[in-house]
Design a protein around this motif. Structure first.
Motif, PDB file in Angstrom:
ATOM      1  N   ALA A   1       0.836  -1.207   0.000  1.00 21.87           N
ATOM      2  CA  ALA A   1       0.000   0.000   0.000  1.00 21.87           C
ATOM      3  C   ALA A   1       0.867   1.252   0.000  1.00 21.87           C
ATOM      4  N   ALA A   2       1.955   1.234   0.780  1.00 19.91           N
ATOM      5  CA  ALA A   2       2.842   2.396   0.858  1.00 19.91           C
ATOM      6  C   ALA A   2       3.573   2.623  -0.466  1.00 19.91           C
ATOM      7  N   ARG A   3       4.047   1.554  -1.078  1.00 14.49           N
ATOM      8  CA  ARG A   3       4.757   1.685  -2.356  1.00 14.49           C
ATOM      9  C   ARG A   3       3.812   2.122  -3.473  1.00 14.49           C
ATOM     10  N   THR A   4       2.590   1.627  -3.428  1.00 16.53           N
ATOM     11  CA  THR A   4       1.595   2.046  -4.419  1.00 16.53           C
ATOM     12  C   THR A   4       1.298   3.535  -4.271  1.00 16.53           C
ATOM     13  N   ALA A   5       1.156   3.979  -3.027  1.00 18.44           N
ATOM     14  CA  ALA A   5       0.906   5.399  -2.769  1.00 18.44           C
ATOM     15  C   ALA A   5       2.068   6.251  -3.273  1.00 18.44           C
ATOM     16  N   LEU A   6       3.289   5.770  -3.071  1.00 21.00           N
ATOM     17  CA  LEU A   6       4.466   6.513  -3.528  1.00 21.00           C
ATOM     18  C   LEU A   6       4.475   6.624  -5.049  1.00 21.00           C
ATOM     19  N   ALA A   7       4.156   5.535  -5.723  1.00 17.36           N
ATOM     20  CA  ALA A   7       4.138   5.539  -7.188  1.00 17.36           C
ATOM     21  C   ALA A   7       3.095   6.511  -7.733  1.00 17.36           C
ATOM     22  N   LEU A   8       1.997   6.673  -7.013  1.00 15.38           N
ATOM     23  CA  LEU A   8       0.910   7.539  -7.471  1.00 15.38           C
ATOM     24  C   LEU A   8       1.136   9.009  -7.140  1.00 15.38           C
ATOM     25  N   THR A   9       2.077   9.285  -6.242  1.00 12.85           N
ATOM     26  CA  THR A   9       2.248  10.671  -5.786  1.00 12.85           C
ATOM     27  C   THR A   9       3.624  11.243  -6.097  1.00 12.85           C
ATOM     28  N   LEU A  10       4.389  10.582  -6.958  1.00  9.42           N
ATOM     29  CA  LEU A  10       5.735  11.067  -7.260  1.00  9.42           C
ATOM     30  C   LEU A  10       5.724  12.466  -7.872  1.00  9.42           C
ATOM     31  N   LYS A  11       4.710  12.767  -8.681  1.00 10.82           N
ATOM     32  CA  LYS A  11       4.662  14.066  -9.349  1.00 10.82           C
ATOM     33  C   LYS A  11       3.842  15.096  -8.579  1.00 10.82           C
ATOM     34  N   ASN A  12       3.084  14.649  -7.626  1.00 18.66           N
ATOM     35  CA  ASN A  12       2.226  15.558  -6.869  1.00 18.66           C
ATOM     36  C   ASN A  12       2.476  15.386  -5.372  1.00 18.66           C
ATOM     37  N   GLY A  13       1.845  16.215  -4.579  1.00 22.18           N
ATOM     38  CA  GLY A  13       1.957  16.078  -3.137  1.00 22.18           C
ATOM     39  C   GLY A  13       1.181  14.872  -2.642  1.00 22.18           C
ATOM     40  N   VAL A  14       1.426  14.508  -1.406  1.00 20.23           N
ATOM     41  CA  VAL A  14       0.738  13.368  -0.793  1.00 20.23           C
ATOM     42  C   VAL A  14      -0.523  13.877  -0.094  1.00 20.23           C
ATOM     43  N   PRO A  15      -1.699  13.407  -0.473  1.00 18.23           N
ATOM     44  CA  PRO A  15      -2.935  13.846   0.192  1.00 18.23           C
ATOM     45  C   PRO A  15      -2.913  13.481   1.675  1.00 18.23           C
ATOM     46  N   LEU A  16      -3.547  14.300   2.480  1.00 20.30           N
ATOM     47  CA  LEU A  16      -3.574  14.042   3.914  1.00 20.30           C
ATOM     48  C   LEU A  16      -4.231  12.705   4.225  1.00 20.30           C
ATOM     49  N   ASP A  17      -5.327  12.387   3.523  1.00 20.63           N
ATOM     50  CA  ASP A  17      -6.007  11.124   3.819  1.00 20.63           C
ATOM     51  C   ASP A  17      -5.142   9.922   3.467  1.00 20.63           C
ATOM     52  N   CYS A  18      -4.225  10.091   2.512  1.00 24.50           N
ATOM     53  CA  CYS A  18      -3.291   9.012   2.178  1.00 24.50           C
ATOM     54  C   CYS A  18      -2.357   8.751   3.357  1.00 24.50           C
ATOM     55  N   ALA A  19      -1.813   9.825   3.923  1.00 23.51           N
ATOM     56  CA  ALA A  19      -0.927   9.689   5.085  1.00 23.51           C
ATOM     57  C   ALA A  19      -1.671   9.070   6.261  1.00 23.51           C
ATOM     58  N   GLN A  20      -2.900   9.503   6.469  1.00 25.55           N
ATOM     59  CA  GLN A  20      -3.694   8.990   7.583  1.00 25.55           C
ATOM     60  C   GLN A  20      -4.042   7.518   7.389  1.00 25.55           C
ATOM     61  N   ASN A  21      -4.401   7.143   6.169  1.00 26.55           N
ATOM     62  CA  ASN A  21      -4.758   5.749   5.904  1.00 26.55           C
ATOM     63  C   ASN A  21      -3.573   4.814   6.103  1.00 26.55           C
ATOM     64  N   LEU A  22      -2.392   5.242   5.656  1.00 24.85           N
ATOM     65  CA  LEU A  22      -1.196   4.421   5.851  1.00 24.85           C
ATOM     66  C   LEU A  22      -0.879   4.289   7.341  1.00 24.85           C
ATOM     67  N   ALA A  23      -1.041   5.380   8.070  1.00 20.54           N
ATOM     68  CA  ALA A  23      -0.800   5.339   9.516  1.00 20.54           C
ATOM     69  C   ALA A  23      -1.784   4.397  10.199  1.00 20.54           C
ATOM     70  N   HIS A  24      -3.024   4.402   9.748  1.00 19.75           N
ATOM     71  CA  HIS A  24      -4.036   3.520  10.335  1.00 19.75           C
ATOM     72  C   HIS A  24      -3.703   2.055  10.074  1.00 19.75           C
ATOM     73  N   LEU A  25      -3.178   1.761   8.883  1.00 22.60           N
ATOM     74  CA  LEU A  25      -2.747   0.391   8.598  1.00 22.60           C
ATOM     75  C   LEU A  25      -1.677  -0.044   9.593  1.00 22.60           C
ATOM     76  N   PHE A  26      -0.743   0.843   9.836  1.00 18.52           N
ATOM     77  CA  PHE A  26       0.367   0.565  10.756  1.00 18.52           C
ATOM     78  C   PHE A  26      -0.146   0.382  12.184  1.00 18.52           C
ATOM     79  N   GLU A  27      -1.050   1.260  12.598  1.00 14.52           N
ATOM     80  CA  GLU A  27      -1.597   1.195  13.953  1.00 14.52           C
ATOM     81  C   GLU A  27      -2.390  -0.097  14.171  1.00 14.52           C
TER      82      GLU A  27
END
Length: 277
Positions: free
Chosen positions: A229-255
């Motif tokens: 999930a993290a690598r997929t998110a990175l591939a999708l956001t290389l040209k743009n910023g990282v959406p806040l909900d993306c950061a939150q969702n990844l954190a929730h997976l970790f938690e």
């Protein structure tokens, strides 16, 4: 499963969860009941390995087992949440409903609440789980003081330090939202997961578990799910910023991984450290 037990299906189906985390299975089972507020699903536990089922089975996260009214297995392994997401619940619900409808003319009784007994998406499932856990006042107070991605101690200094380092990166990612920080997080997660798996293997975690019941296999599969999930998110956001909900969702997976998986290995690592000293 608690949703099913408290739905129309619960009137005709016994929903059973059995903890196999011996030798502390009873403690873990009672903890789940208390922390998640379970009151519909039946909870059991294995006192020791002699209580394990004498038929081929697997941990619930790897798929559920469905029995018919004569206690015969009709589905040995349903779709797994860790593999296909909430679609696993949709297909399992359809199987259960189909079995009931074969024996009951009142089909409408099982369709009236169909939309409410299944989580509509994985985020809704996580939100419900977080809510249940946060119902403990102590947990709420701790969470108010914690940062994004923070997880409980596992009683091992190395793992706690790595968890803390990942948590700091989750917090940075939520604030800065740059591909650079996300790339750092992906690398930190990959390094941590590899180290953790090596440590668990050395400690004998899941070593003697019967086929299908290995907590190590389930643990490593969830690592794969998170890092993918993290690598997929990175591939999708290389040209743009990282959406806040993306950061939150990844954190929730970790938690949630820490709550559902990491809390089960602390005793093994403590015992392993004792053998090494």
């Amino acid at each position: 499963m608690e949703r099913w037990a408290n739905s129309s299906l619960g009137k005709s189906v016994h929903f059973l969860m059995v903890c196999v985390d011996v030798p502390q299975a009873e403690v873990v089972a009672r903890k789940y009941v208390n922390e998640l507020g379970l009151n519909g699903v039946c909870i059991g536990f294995c006192k020791d390995e002699s209580d394990f089922p004498h038929f081929r089975a697997q941990l619930g996260c790897q798929g559920l087992i469905i029995f018919d009214k004569n206690s015969k297995i009709v589905v040995r392994r349903t779709a797994a949440l860790n593999e296909v997401g909430v679609q696993a619940f949709v297909s399992t619900d359809a199987i259960i409903t189909s079995l009931l409808e074969d024996d009951d003319d009142q089909n409408s009784a099982y369709t009236a609440d169909a939309s409410t007994r299944i989580y509509r998406d994985i985020d809704f499932l996580r939100s419900d789980l977080r809510y249940r856990i946060s119902c403990s006042l102590e947990t709420i107070q701790q969470k108010q003081q914690s940062r994004l991605g923070s997880v409980p101690s596992v009683g091992n200094a190395e793992m706690d330090a790595e968890h803390d380092a990942c948590s700091l990166l989750f917090d940075r990612l939520a604030r800065e939202r740059t591909p650079k920080v996300l790339a750092e997080l992906v690398q930190a997660l990959a390094t941590h997961f590899e180290h953790e798996e090596q440590l668990l293997i050395a400690a004998g975690f899941g070593q003697n578990a019967p086929e299908g019941f290995s907590p190590l296999i389930s643990h490593t599969k969830d690592h794969t799910r998170i890092i993918t999930a993290a690598r997929t998110a990175l591939a999708l956001t290389l040209k743009n910023g990282v959406p806040l909900d993306c950061a939150q969702n990844l954190a929730h997976l970790f938690e949630q991984h820490a709550i559902q998986f990491d809390t089960h290995y602390s005793d093994y690592l403590i015992a392993y450290a004792g053998r090494q000293s």
